[in-house]
Design a protein around this motif. Structure first.
Motif, PDB file in Angstrom:
ATOM      1  N   ASP A 586       7.594 -17.527 -43.203  1.00 49.83           N
ATOM      2  CA  ASP A 586       6.426 -17.657 -42.339  1.00 49.83           C
ATOM      3  C   ASP A 586       6.733 -18.594 -41.174  1.00 49.83           C
ATOM      4  O   ASP A 586       7.872 -19.020 -40.977  1.00 49.83           O
ATOM      5  N   ARG A 638       2.466 -13.791 -40.384  1.00 49.02           N
ATOM      6  CA  ARG A 638       1.387 -13.612 -41.338  1.00 49.02           C
ATOM      7  C   ARG A 638       1.341 -12.165 -41.828  1.00 49.02           C
ATOM      8  O   ARG A 638       1.184 -11.904 -43.032  1.00 49.02           O
ATOM      9  N   GLN A 641       4.206 -11.413 -44.264  1.00 47.60           N
ATOM     10  CA  GLN A 641       4.030 -11.812 -45.656  1.00 47.60           C
ATOM     11  C   GLN A 641       3.298 -10.740 -46.451  1.00 47.60           C
ATOM     12  O   GLN A 641       3.591 -10.512 -47.635  1.00 47.60           O
ATOM     13  N   ASN A 690       8.319 -17.617 -49.864  1.00 52.09           N
ATOM     14  CA  ASN A 690       7.461 -16.739 -49.086  1.00 52.09           C
ATOM     15  C   ASN A 690       6.791 -15.745 -50.033  1.00 52.09           C
ATOM     16  O   ASN A 690       6.915 -15.839 -51.254  1.00 52.09           O
ATOM     17  N   ALA A 691       6.070 -14.783 -49.470  1.00 54.67           N
ATOM     18  CA  ALA A 691       5.258 -13.892 -50.301  1.00 54.67           C
ATOM     19  C   ALA A 691       6.097 -12.953 -51.155  1.00 54.67           C
ATOM     20  O   ALA A 691       5.593 -12.401 -52.143  1.00 54.67           O
ATOM     21  N   TYR A 694       6.053 -14.060 -54.774  1.00 53.44           N
ATOM     22  CA  TYR A 694       4.826 -13.863 -55.547  1.00 53.44           C
ATOM     23  C   TYR A 694       4.510 -12.389 -55.753  1.00 53.44           C
ATOM     24  O   TYR A 694       3.823 -12.036 -56.716  1.00 53.44           O
ATOM     25  N   ARG A 854      -2.777 -18.785 -49.034  1.00 48.60           N
ATOM     26  CA  ARG A 854      -1.535 -19.521 -49.295  1.00 48.60           C
ATOM     27  C   ARG A 854      -1.880 -20.978 -49.548  1.00 48.60           C
ATOM     28  O   ARG A 854      -2.553 -21.619 -48.744  1.00 48.60           O
ATOM     29  N   SER A 856      -0.266 -24.826 -50.068  1.00 49.25           N
ATOM     30  CA  SER A 856       0.930 -25.603 -49.746  1.00 49.25           C
ATOM     31  C   SER A 856       0.638 -27.076 -49.998  1.00 49.25           C
ATOM     32  O   SER A 856      -0.419 -27.574 -49.601  1.00 49.25           O
ATOM     33  N   ASN A 873       0.555 -17.723 -55.971  1.00 51.37           N
ATOM     34  CA  ASN A 873       0.263 -18.034 -54.573  1.00 51.37           C
ATOM     35  C   ASN A 873      -0.013 -16.722 -53.838  1.00 51.37           C
ATOM     36  O   ASN A 873       0.190 -15.646 -54.377  1.00 51.37           O
ATOM     37  N   TYR A 874      -0.449 -16.845 -52.593  1.00 51.54           N
ATOM     38  CA  TYR A 874      -0.938 -15.696 -51.830  1.00 51.54           C
ATOM     39  C   TYR A 874      -1.999 -14.977 -52.673  1.00 51.54           C
ATOM     40  O   TYR A 874      -1.875 -13.808 -53.028  1.00 51.54           O
TER      41      TYR A 874
END
Length: 914
Positions: A586, A638, A641, A690-691, A694, A854, A856, A873-874
């Motif tokens: 990201d 964005r 992701q 990152n995504a 997940y 998200r 953090s 996450n996400y």
């Protein structure tokens, strides 16, 4: 004594003063303070080695050195070069091919305090890894009879007689680069000649990395001292036998332990005593007699472990580890307590050990498991079985932890933990890089990641294909490396180093090519049967003995971003060693290495930015367009992701849906980058996930409800025990209106895939205008069942097992609803559970879905604290839903930590005081 390394790495102990006594058998790591200087400024081995290694010789103008490390890591640490991972700084660093090997030939010098041992003791100097050749001097004496070569061949020297009487010693090591270093001409491994050495190949450049300018020349792994008596324990080896087919839970039938070790008598007189270990109150031992300067391989009696705690891969059970201490004690069972030393009679070198005295100890950590790899006649590929239970392989290809070999136990732990959190169960260590260090395998042991370890080679350099960028012809390259004997000795050494790890699953002869015939036969017919004997060996990574290609073409892949349908309907190798997609980080990730001027949107059809190209960006093509125009890089990343999450969730779902029918395993190319590349990674070089990570985490549930995008049916997979589940599906409009679609009970057998209700008509109707959110899941109904049908475990009725949210486009393939999604608010409750740990409860109290949130952990300036770990996450929450996330994070220097929450339609905000 020079040559192959002599024993496994042991725990470290602090440096002692010159005359201070310490416990024997421990090791001292000679890390800082080293200094270094280019050899051309002070002279070579023959002219300068003796003088440089004499204590007191002035070292003016020398640079503090990083050991373990390389010439470049030292230069970077000293501010002599810019960070090669930032922007195009790497172009500002001289390449060894242009400036010559002398430019990166360096002396490394270190003073250390160590007294001569008394009573016949020995001090051993160990080098666990030098690239590529070296000569070593101690106190004016040369220890190497001839230059020691080989990145993967450890070395050890008996330095007892050369230690200074006053305990003040100096070590001087001259390190030579690989020769030839290879021309980094843009090919895979440059012009290929780096592979003439027994070293790693990526350092001349690859399609995911720029060349490492010094080719990682240096003392790249640990330098250690160990003290023993006259009899030393080398190469301890444990094999665990677990007969039958086992389950992870419940009482276990016995397992069996087979332990061997080499005993080396370094003295000029015969020695006798007991080799033994104690486990769970029982001592296993055997009497040994060694002649002068004798070496024997000693086999201890087979031990029965009555109630073993079995080791399992991630997702199949726990990973308990046992620890024993092998010990050689003189004269049989004496009265001397374990760990103490009785001086040898007369205190003279070569004296016989006094009865009851301990000469050496070697700790051994292991897991109790048995691994087999039978041929699956249905899929026509190998299947992996652990403790008799078949394991569907979900793996990731691994290059190396850090491309400049800044390796550490902490970084290994974080990276392997990320793979555990992806719910993968295997890491393949790719052949163009290293035999990984024991600390990497320690982490895999703890987290349950099986390892496929390639030996050193790749078809790109080693002649599988004609290649105009290569200096030499295909036939010549097939005979690489130049020194086959060095390769074979190195392989034997590394097998001994790694073979006790329960995570080590199987060996591979190389990436996409076999080594030369004599090396292949040595590995397959001699070294592995005699030194290991328990693991399957495949000649190369997509060999027909691993996965028979009935489909024609390459069989592996696909690579790059794909329509999600590809993973469900395109059949590949039944055990696919490489299949992958995109993996851009990201905005915050990119800001760490992209100069401000290069933070541009990589629009499809536009010429690619030079820095993006330099960092090997894989384009997303026109796929982002379906989400609407990205006006800036933050907006583009964005959208990226969303694509990342979808790609890797879809990849694992598609392969797992065909488990044991089309496939026995899949290994993603690739899950990590050892530098700041812009492709194929679940977390970036700085350990920021990152995504992708997940999406894999979501797809890897033991019981998993998935939506087949080809047939628009629900698919339910179970890689665990028998159980009954309640399968359900709901649709939500972009305004949050819920439409129930399905609810039914399903009986699931072990390792099964069920295709249930057809949702096409309802889904197509609901999604037509703006798209929908499709939420599918499975809840437990009672506990899991064992093979006999009895309930086991503590699963409660209606326990949630799977919850999986899809965002589906409208009838034109565009995400118009997401583009118009109204803002949502999320209630947040934080509970700090201990230092560096917290639980976060998220609740959506409104009527609008809260999408793709998200989390953090940041410092007080808003920068992410890395590495941090999130149980999920996400996250997306439908109206009224609540979710819980567990956090683990490093402690910031000022002690101030915050939680940042940022979503697709949730305003970015910070919560103070984690």
């Amino acid at each position: 004594m020079a040559g192959g390394f002599l024993w496994m790495a042991l725990p470290l102990f602090a440096q002692r003063a010159a005359q201070q006594s310490t416990s024997p058998f421990t090791q001292q790591e000679l890390s800082g303070p080293w200094v270094c200087r280019r050899a051309s400024a002070v002279g070579g081995a023959d002219s300068a080695g003796a003088a440089l290694s004499r204590p007191g010789t002035a070292l003016k103008g020398w640079t503090p050195a990083v050991v373990p490390g390389t010439v470049l890591t030292t230069q970077l640490n000293a501010g002599q070069i810019p960070d090669p991972f930032y922007g195009m700084n790497n172009e500002r660093i001289p390449d060894i091919y242009t400036v010559g090997n002398d430019y990166y030939t360096y002396w490394f010098v270190r003073d250390f305090a160590h007294a001569r041992p008394q009573h016949g003791g020995h001090i051993w100097l160990q080098f666990r890894g030098v690239n590529y050749g070296f000569d070593v001097f101690l106190n004016g004496h040369r220890l190497t009879e001839k230059t020691h070569y080989g990145m993967f061949l450890r070395a050890a020297f008996d330095i007892t007689k050369w230690l200074a009487a006053d305990g003040h010693n100096r070590l001087a090591v001259i390190v030579y680069p690989p020769d030839p270093p290879g021309n980094a001409n843009g090919g895979q491994g440059g012009d290929g000649t780096i592979a003439r050495n027994v070293t790693h190949q990526y350092v001349a450049g690859w399609d995911w990395i720029q060349p490492i300018r010094d080719r990682n020349t240096g003392i790249w792994d640990k330098v250690l001292l160990k003290e023993t008596g006259p009899v030393r324990i080398d190469h301890p080896h444990i094999v665990t036998r677990v007969p039958g087919t086992r389950e992870a839970l419940g009482p276990q039938a016995p397992a069996y332990l087979e332990v061997t070790a080499d005993l080396v008598n370094a003295s000029g007189v015969s020695q006798s005593g007991l080799l033994s270990y104690t486990l769970e109150g029982k001592t296993v031992s055997t009497l040994v007699r060694l002649g002068a300067h004798d070496t024997q391989t000693v086999r201890l009696p087979v031990d029965t472990l009555r109630h073993p705690r079995l080791w399992w891969p991630n997702g199949y059970g726990a990973q308990p580890l046992y620890a024993i201490q092998l010990r050689f004690r003189a004269g049989g069972a004496g009265a001397t307590p374990a760990g103490s030393v009785t001086p040898a009679a007369g205190g003279r070198a070569g004296a016989v050990l006094a009865r009851g005295s301990v000469s050496d100890e070697a700790p051994l950590t292991f897991g109790v498991r048995e691994l087999t790899a039978p041929w699956n006649a249905h899929t026509r590929s190998r299947e992996i079985r652990v403790n008799g239970r078949r394991v569907f392989i979900k793996g990731g290809n691994w290059i190396v932890s850090d491309a400049m070999l800044r390796l550490s136990k902490a970084r290994y732990d974080a990276e392997v933990r990320f793979h555990r959190d992806m719910r993968l169960n295997l890491i393949r260590v790719w052949g163009g890089a290293l035999t990984e260090r024991p600390e990497f395998y320690d982490a895999c042991d703890r987290y349950g990641l099986l390892v496929m370890q390639d030996f050193w080679g790749s078809g790109d350099c080693d002649g599988r294909w004609p290649d105009p960028k290569k200096l030499e012809d295909q036939a010549t390259r097939k005979r690489y490396p130049d020194d086959h004997d060095l390769y074979i000795r190195s392989a034997a050494d590394q097998i001994r180093m790694l073979r006790n790890h329960p995570s080590l699953a199987f060996w591979c002869g190389g990436n996409e090519i076999t080594p030369p015939d004599d090396i292949l036969h040595a590995l397959q017919d001699s070294l592995l049967p005699s030194l290991d004997g328990t693991r399957w060996f495949t000649p190369y990574s997509n060999d027909s003995t691993m996965s028979y290609n009935t489909l024609g073409g390459n069989g592996d892949g696909p690579y790059g971003i794909q329509p999600l349908e590809t993973f469900w309907e395109h059949r590949t190798f039944p055990f696919n060693s490489e299949v992958g997609s995109v993996g851009l980080g990201d905005m915050e990730s990119l800001e760490r290495f992209l100069p401000a001027a290069n933070r541009v949107v990589p629009l499809a059809g536009r010429e690619q930015d030079s820095v993006w190209d330099y960092h090997k960006y894989i384009p997303y093509g026109h796929y982002p367009d379906a989400y609407g125009p990205a006006t800036d890089l933050a907006g583009f990343t964005r959208i990226a992701q969303l694509l990342n999450y979808d790609q890797y969730r879809g990849l694992i779902e598609g392969f797992a849906a065909h488990a044991w029918d089309w496939y026995t395993g899949v290994i993603i190319w690739k899950t990590q980058n050892p530098w700041t590349a812009m492709r194929g990674q679940m977390y970036d070089y700085y350990l920021d996930p990152n995504a992708c990570l997940y999406g894999l985490h979501q797809a890897g549930e033991t019981v998993h409800a998935a939506f087949n995008p080809v047939e628009e049916k629900l698919c339910l997979t179970n890689s665990g025990d028998r159980r009954t589940v309640r399968l359900w599906a709901k649709a939500y409009s972009m305004e949050g209106q819920e439409t129930p679609l399905l609810e039914q009970k399903v009986d699931m057998e072990v390792d099964t895939t069920l295709v249930e209700a057809d949702l096409r008509e309802a889904v197509d109707r609901l999604r037509a205008g703006k798209g929908i959110f499709l939420l599918v899941g499975a809840d437990g109904v009672g506990g899991a069942k064992n093979a006999a049908g009895g309930t086991k475990g503590a699963a409660d009725a209606e326990a949630p097992l799977s919850r999986n949210l899809y965002w589906l486009p409208d009838s034109t393939g565009h995400y118009t609803g997401l583009q118009q999604l109204q803002a949502a608010k999320v209630d947040v409750r934080i509970r700090v559970t201990s230092e560096g740990k917290a639980e976060v409860v998220l609740h959506n109290p409104g009527r609008i879905p809260a999408f793709f949130i998200r989390l953090s952990v940041t410092d007080n300036r808003g920068h992410r604290l890395l590495p941090s770990f999130y149980s999920d996450n996400y996250i997306s929450l439908m109206p009224g839903e609540t979710g819980k996330v567990k956090l683990e994070f490093p402690v910031s220097k000022n002690g101030l930590r915050n939680l940042c929450l940022d979503g697709w339609n949730v305003k970015k905000c910070y919560f103070r005081g984690l």
